[in-house]
Design a protein around this motif. Structure first.
Motif, PDB file in Angstrom:
ATOM      1  N   PRO A   1       0.823  -1.216   0.000  1.00 13.58           N
ATOM      2  CA  PRO A   1       0.000   0.000   0.000  1.00 13.58           C
ATOM      3  C   PRO A   1       0.858   1.268   0.000  1.00 13.58           C
ATOM      4  O   PRO A   1       1.886   1.317   0.670  1.00 13.58           O
ATOM      5  N   GLN A   2       0.422   2.247  -0.781  1.00 15.66           N
ATOM      6  CA  GLN A   2       1.054   3.570  -0.705  1.00 15.66           C
ATOM      7  C   GLN A   2       0.560   4.271   0.551  1.00 15.66           C
ATOM      8  O   GLN A   2      -0.506   3.951   1.077  1.00 15.66           O
ATOM      9  N   SER A   3       1.323   5.244   0.989  1.00 16.32           N
ATOM     10  CA  SER A   3       0.959   5.935   2.222  1.00 16.32           C
ATOM     11  C   SER A   3       1.018   7.447   2.025  1.00 16.32           C
ATOM     12  O   SER A   3       1.969   7.965   1.437  1.00 16.32           O
ATOM     13  N   TYR A   4      -0.024   8.116   2.500  1.00 16.63           N
ATOM     14  CA  TYR A   4      -0.098   9.580   2.462  1.00 16.63           C
ATOM     15  C   TYR A   4      -0.590  10.086   3.821  1.00 16.63           C
ATOM     16  O   TYR A   4      -1.157   9.323   4.605  1.00 16.63           O
ATOM     17  N   ASP A   5      -0.395  11.373   4.060  1.00 16.03           N
ATOM     18  CA  ASP A   5      -0.968  11.973   5.262  1.00 16.03           C
ATOM     19  C   ASP A   5      -2.458  12.211   5.071  1.00 16.03           C
ATOM     20  O   ASP A   5      -3.264  11.933   5.958  1.00 16.03           O
ATOM     21  N   VAL A   6      -2.808  12.754   3.903  1.00 14.18           N
ATOM     22  CA  VAL A   6      -4.196  13.120   3.625  1.00 14.18           C
ATOM     23  C   VAL A   6      -4.586  12.625   2.233  1.00 14.18           C
ATOM     24  O   VAL A   6      -3.851  12.850   1.265  1.00 14.18           O
TER      25      VAL A   6
ATOM     26  N   ALA B   1      -6.848  20.176  -0.846  1.00 17.63           N
ATOM     27  CA  ALA B   1      -5.550  19.567  -1.126  1.00 17.63           C
ATOM     28  C   ALA B   1      -4.431  20.599  -1.073  1.00 17.63           C
ATOM     29  O   ALA B   1      -3.360  20.351  -0.503  1.00 17.63           O
ATOM     30  N   ILE B   2      -4.665  21.769  -1.660  1.00 18.90           N
ATOM     31  CA  ILE B   2      -3.653  22.828  -1.666  1.00 18.90           C
ATOM     32  C   ILE B   2      -3.355  23.288  -0.243  1.00 18.90           C
ATOM     33  O   ILE B   2      -2.192  23.428   0.157  1.00 18.90           O
TER      34      ILE B   2
ATOM     35  N   GLU C   1       0.150  23.114   4.618  1.00 17.45           N
ATOM     36  CA  GLU C   1       0.300  22.874   6.062  1.00 17.45           C
ATOM     37  C   GLU C   1       1.375  21.821   6.338  1.00 17.45           C
ATOM     38  O   GLU C   1       1.660  21.508   7.490  1.00 17.45           O
ATOM     39  N   GLY C   2       1.949  21.244   5.268  1.00 16.46           N
ATOM     40  CA  GLY C   2       3.030  20.284   5.447  1.00 16.46           C
ATOM     41  C   GLY C   2       2.665  18.841   5.214  1.00 16.46           C
ATOM     42  O   GLY C   2       3.509  17.944   5.400  1.00 16.46           O
ATOM     43  N   ALA C   3       1.429  18.571   4.792  1.00 16.76           N
ATOM     44  CA  ALA C   3       0.984  17.189   4.599  1.00 16.76           C
ATOM     45  C   ALA C   3       1.334  16.683   3.201  1.00 16.76           C
ATOM     46  O   ALA C   3       1.376  17.446   2.241  1.00 16.76           O
ATOM     47  N   ARG C   4       1.565  15.361   3.100  1.00 21.40           N
ATOM     48  CA  ARG C   4       1.706  14.702   1.801  1.00 21.40           C
ATOM     49  C   ARG C   4       0.309  14.296   1.359  1.00 21.40           C
ATOM     50  O   ARG C   4      -0.392  13.579   2.083  1.00 21.40           O
ATOM     51  N   VAL C   5      -0.099  14.765   0.179  1.00 22.06           N
ATOM     52  CA  VAL C   5      -1.508  14.708  -0.222  1.00 22.06           C
ATOM     53  C   VAL C   5      -1.685  13.927  -1.516  1.00 22.06           C
ATOM     54  O   VAL C   5      -0.897  14.049  -2.451  1.00 22.06           O
ATOM     55  N   LEU C   6      -2.761  13.144  -1.563  1.00 24.93           N
ATOM     56  CA  LEU C   6      -3.197  12.452  -2.777  1.00 24.93           C
ATOM     57  C   LEU C   6      -4.635  12.848  -3.069  1.00 24.93           C
ATOM     58  O   LEU C   6      -5.481  12.854  -2.165  1.00 24.93           O
TER      59      LEU C   6
ATOM     60  N   ASP D   1      -0.035  14.589  -5.863  1.00 25.92           N
ATOM     61  CA  ASP D   1      -0.381  13.418  -6.678  1.00 25.92           C
ATOM     62  C   ASP D   1      -1.886  13.369  -6.941  1.00 25.92           C
ATOM     63  O   ASP D   1      -2.694  13.703  -6.066  1.00 25.92           O
ATOM     64  N   VAL D   2      -2.231  12.945  -8.160  1.00 18.68           N
ATOM     65  CA  VAL D   2      -3.635  12.828  -8.560  1.00 18.68           C
ATOM     66  C   VAL D   2      -3.847  11.476  -9.232  1.00 18.68           C
ATOM     67  O   VAL D   2      -3.064  11.074 -10.093  1.00 18.68           O
ATOM     68  N   MET D   3      -4.903  10.770  -8.829  1.00 24.64           N
ATOM     69  CA  MET D   3      -5.325   9.548  -9.522  1.00 24.64           C
ATOM     70  C   MET D   3      -6.677   9.818 -10.163  1.00 24.64           C
ATOM     71  O   MET D   3      -7.659  10.063  -9.464  1.00 24.64           O
TER      72      MET D   3
END
Length: 925
Positions: A479-484, A497-498, A503-508, A626-628
């Protein structure tokens, strides 16, 4: 008084103008004017962003004669047509409390022939400037010298009429005024040359006519400044003693300040290189009592507070700041707060810093730019081939990738393609390469092809990332991992997302459709907010309390008042958040249910949706979020009392797991799910919907699976003005711009500016169940959306009301009477017949005349999941579901029983920002 307090304290100039501090933004060439020297909106916003905390802004040099341009993109003050554009700059600066001063100049022999129609430049003498390739100028005749002085005077008059607080006469940088004083460039033998006294006559004459114009047209405190270069290297050339002579003469006539034009405030002589004494020290020692009464300003090398303090310790009364104001628009505020600054510009921040594109490419700025983008590996280098399938053909493309960027996109097929295809391909290809991302605006008129190409590039990137992961020994099944994780890519999802990223989060971002934008991209009218900067600039008096009461009334008093208060209070900040991200909604109109103009939209009056999404996507790309696409969330993982990630299914039927500490659901409403709509509102069976096909309520369902409560599910809004053949919404801005609704009988039947539910009900009550939006050329020109409706074939037009009625199979007597009655109401500003109190803007009497046939359609679902003011999703017992957040139309309660037009865009941005902030804070604890 210490230097710091002195620097930041108010300062009174000799003629009475009071500056709020001794800090000024230096005049710097931006090269951002139009080809004819008129002002661009980009330039206005550049200055607006830098005004406010700094006391005075000196606007870049403005040519007084169209033969005096010394650089491309220069702005002019050479005719009265330029006044209105320059007035926008003055207003932008003054509206936030700074003084606005305009620098005026003529390039003289420094003017480029190619910039002045191929003509030879003019100068005091026919001597070329001492530089390679310089053109030999034509010497001005005595009459032409006098005419040139008058041109400076006219420039001053126009500056006054444009609203500037003052002018700075540009007698430096080897431009025309300096050329007259220089023994190198002025070798005349008439009254304007020869002796030092004669050479000083031209700058003194320019100062004299400036005083005359100020006395005739301006306030007594109108600021008059003079910029000078203290020395010239050439032999013969200006020496410091010459400069002191000229400055004493200028001071005797009267000035508000003198502006040293040097590269560094403490620069010593460039002629006597053995003397290290700063020229300012020599100036202070040599000046007379009269000259000492004129404030002197230094420029160059001012970055931090200590730099300004040191300059003032040496005798400068004021300091002008150049490059630091470009890099930090709020420079004065930063240094007053004691911040230590480094002079550089993040390569990804041009738009955020309001730096015009031409200035960005200018060597002055280019030298400050640093590439702050991520340098870690992202792709496996190589060429990846994908198929592009649109409505007409299928072609293959080769996507060439380097480890961190898209290097090229080429057509793999060598088969002949039509010109239209290859043209649009080149445009979208260029956009993707420039952005280094497939998430860019589609080409107008080639949307299907654009989206197909973007999707193909996205797939190539995905394959490359997988290949890179395998090469590094990674596990594709892990599994990939993100903060949000943000579910949905409409306005709420993108804003969330922006903000989460910032705020410092890794976002998908996960989007089930093949394109970004959601339902937001279809939004038309604008964004409501009260007490905004833009309202104040337009003189609109509004209050948050009135906005709250009208939204509550429009919602039939069913709104969640706690959420509504947050919505109203936070709206102006959300407008500013957009502006800070390069998405400015500076024009203002009105919608039904509002009593005041508070609906913010783009300056060109275009539909807000595409403008918003385009701007948000640019911000997305800058942050490498990142965008899916083409990927559905099948469920939200919920373990040990908290969200732990999402389960996904992509378009290739691959099941994926993504771990995350927070999930923001921003999937929109369910207007496009007819079964769900009819389940809650059987009376809406058979109605078309304005929504995109992805608005099916999936987000509500996945949140309900983890216990989310819902509210107001039966509150579904129908929009009164929908073109039924295409389900295309006709913007409320058309009625807000002054249009009316007319029945098939040719008569008005209701107050067009009432709330949507009431207007819809009245249309449905008509025998024909439809009506016409009727407007004239005045409304069309002020509403860009109208041109889109014309292009789409929705609009019936005619040169006169009688002919329009004939085309509509309508009684022309009735339509003429209706228009006459409405025009009387506009004139009186009193619609006695239907009680319309707003948008009585102008009579409908200027042809051509237009009509669009409309009827109601399902538009907005006010119901959805329950949240608190932090956007945390609540369960059936109103308890927080840890890690779950929601924003936008997926949420219920905010709008009550009916949504006011313009409140949805405000909703998605306000609560999107809040969701991003809250989810990031929770994830990063």
């Amino acid at each position: 008084m210490n230097t710091n307090n002195r620097m930041l304290s108010p300062f009174t100039l000799p003629r009475g103008a009071v500056l709020k501090n001794r800090l000024l933004m230096a005049p710097m060439t931006t090269c951002t004017g139009f080809y004819d020297g008129t002002v661009t909106n980009e330039l206005v916003e550049y200055y607006r962003a830098r005004a406010g905390s700094i006391g005075t802004v000196i606007v870049e040099c403005c040519f007084v004669d169209d033969q005096g341009l010394a650089f491309p993109g220069a702005i002019g003050i050479d005719n009265d047509l330029k006044i209105s554009g320059l007035a926008k700059i003055a207003e932008a600066i003054k509206s936030v409390g700074s003084k606005a001063v305009l620098q005026i100049y003529h390039g003289g022999r420094m003017s480029e022939p190619k910039l002045i129609g191929g003509q030879s430049p003019v100068a005091p003498s026919a001597l070329a400037a001492p530089r390679d390739g310089a053109a030999t100028p034509v010497a001005l005749s005595t009459a032409e010298v006098e005419g040139m002085i008058n041109k400076f005077g006219e420039g001053v008059r126009r500056a006054i009429q444009a609203g500037f607080d003052g002018v700075e006469i540009h007698g430096a940088n080897t431009y025309l005024i300096q050329q007259f004083f220089s023994p190198n460039s002025n070798q005349r033998d008439d009254e304007w040359g020869g002796s030092r006294e004669n050479r000083a006559k031209f700058p003194l004459a320019v100062l004299e006519i400036t005083h005359r114009m100020a006395n005739e047209y301006a306030d007594p405190s109108f600021i008059i400044g003079y910029r000078f270069s203290p020395e010239e290297l050439e032999v013969p050339g200006i020496r410091f003693a010459d400069t002191m002579y000229l400055l004493e003469r200028l001071a005797a006539r009267g000035l508000d300040y003198l502006h040293f034009s040097v590269g560094y405030t403490l620069r010593p002589s460039i002629v006597d290189t053995t003397d290290p004494t700063p020229l300012i020290d020599r100036y202070v020692a040599m000046r007379s009592e009269t000259l000492a009464s004129i404030p002197v300003m230094g420029v160059g090398g001012i970055v931090n507070k200590e730099d300004a303090e040191l300059a003032m310790e040496h005798g400068y009364d004021m300091v002008a700041v150049g490059k630091a104001c470009i890099a930090y628009p709020d420079w004065a505020e930063r240094i007053s707060n004691g911040q230590k600054l480094e002079l550089f510009i993040d390569s990804s921040k041009r738009e955020a810093l309001n730096i015009p594109e031409p200035l960005w490419r200018f060597s002055l700025v280019d030298a400050m730019i640093r590439d702050m983008s991520m340098t870690s590996k992202k792709f496996k280098a190589g060429v990846f081939q994908e198929k592009v399938q649109d409505d007409s053909c299928q072609v293959a493309i080769n996507v060439s990738l380097e480890t961190d960027r898209i290097a090229d996109i080429t057509l793999a097929d060598d088969s002949d393609l039509d010109v239209e295809f290859t043209t649009s391909f080149e445009i979208i290809r260029s956009r993707i390469l420039d952005a280094n991302s497939p998430h860019v605006d589609a080409v107008t008129g080639a949307t299907t092809q654009s989206e197909a190409l973007k999707k193909a590039v996205s797939k190539a990137l995905a394959k490359s990332c997988k290949a890179q992961l395998l090469e590094e020994g990674g596990n594709l099944s892990a599994p990939q991992s993100y903060d949000v994780v943000v579910v949905g890519s409409g306005g709420a999802g993108l804003a969330a997302a922006i903000q989460a990223c910032d705020e410092g989060a890794r976002v998908l971002i996960v989007e089930k459709m093949s394109t970004i934008g959601g339902n937001t991209i279809k939004a038309s009218v604008g964004m409501n907010a009260a007490e905004t900067r833009y309202q104040k600039l337009k003189g609109i008096s509004d209050s948050k309390e009135l906005f709250y009461q009208e939204s509550l009334k429009g919602g039939q008093f069913k709104n969640n008042t706690v959420l509504l208060k947050t919505f109203v209070e936070t709206a102006p900040q959300a407008v500013e958040w957009l502006a800070d991200h390069g998405i400015e909604l500076s024009d203002i109109t009105i919608t039904g249910g509002m009593s005041i103009d508070r609906t913010h939209r783009p300056a060109d009056c275009s539909a807000v949706g595409g403008f918003l999404i385009s701007g948000l996507v640019k911000n997305l790309n800058k942050r490498n979020i990142d965008v899916m696409l083409d990927t559905s969330v099948t469920e939200i993982r919920y373990e040990n009392g908290a969200v732990s990630g999402v389960e996904l299914l992509n378009d290739e039927n691959e099941a994926l797991t993504v771990l995350a500490k927070s999930v923001i659901v921003a999937t929109g409403g369910f207007s496009a799910n007819s079964e769900m709509v009819v389940n809650y509102r059987p009376d809406l069976e058979g109605f078309v919907t304005t929504n995109h096909q992805g608005a099916t309520g999936g987000g509500i369902a996945i949140l309900q699976k983890i216990g989310a409560g819902t509210v107001d599910m039966g509150e579904i809004q129908i929009h009164p003005t929908v073109e039924q053949g295409t389900s295309y919404l006709i913007s409320e801005s058309i009625r807000g711009g002054g249009a009316i609704l007319v029945s098939q009988a040719g008569k008005r039947f209701f107050n067009e500016m009432e709330t949507r539910d009431k207007v819809s009900a009245q249309i449905i009550a008509l025998p024909e169940k439809f009506a016409y939006v009727v407007f004239d050329e005045q409304v069309r020109t002020k509403n860009k959306a109208a041109d889109e409706y014309i292009a789409r074939g929705f609009v019936i037009s005619a040169p006169s009301p009688r002919e329009l009625a004939a085309k509509l199979d309508m009684d022309h007597h009735a339509l003429l009477a209706t228009l006459e009655s409405f025009n009387v109401a506009v004139e009186k500003q009193n619609d006695e017949e239907f009680g319309r109190k707003t948008a009585l803007r102008q009579p409908i009497h200027e042809g051509p005349f237009y009509a669009i046939r409309i009827a109601p359609g399902v538009h907005h679902t006010m119901g959805g999941v329950t949240i608190n003011t932090e956007t945390s999703v609540l369960d059936g017992q109103q308890q927080v579901i840890k890690g779950a957040y929601a924003a936008g139309e997926v949420v219920g309660g905010i709008h009550g029983g009916n949504r006011i037009g313009g409140n949805a865009v405000a909703d998605i941005i306000i609560f999107g920002i809040l969701a991003g902030r809250s989810a990031a804070s929770y994830a990063l604890r």
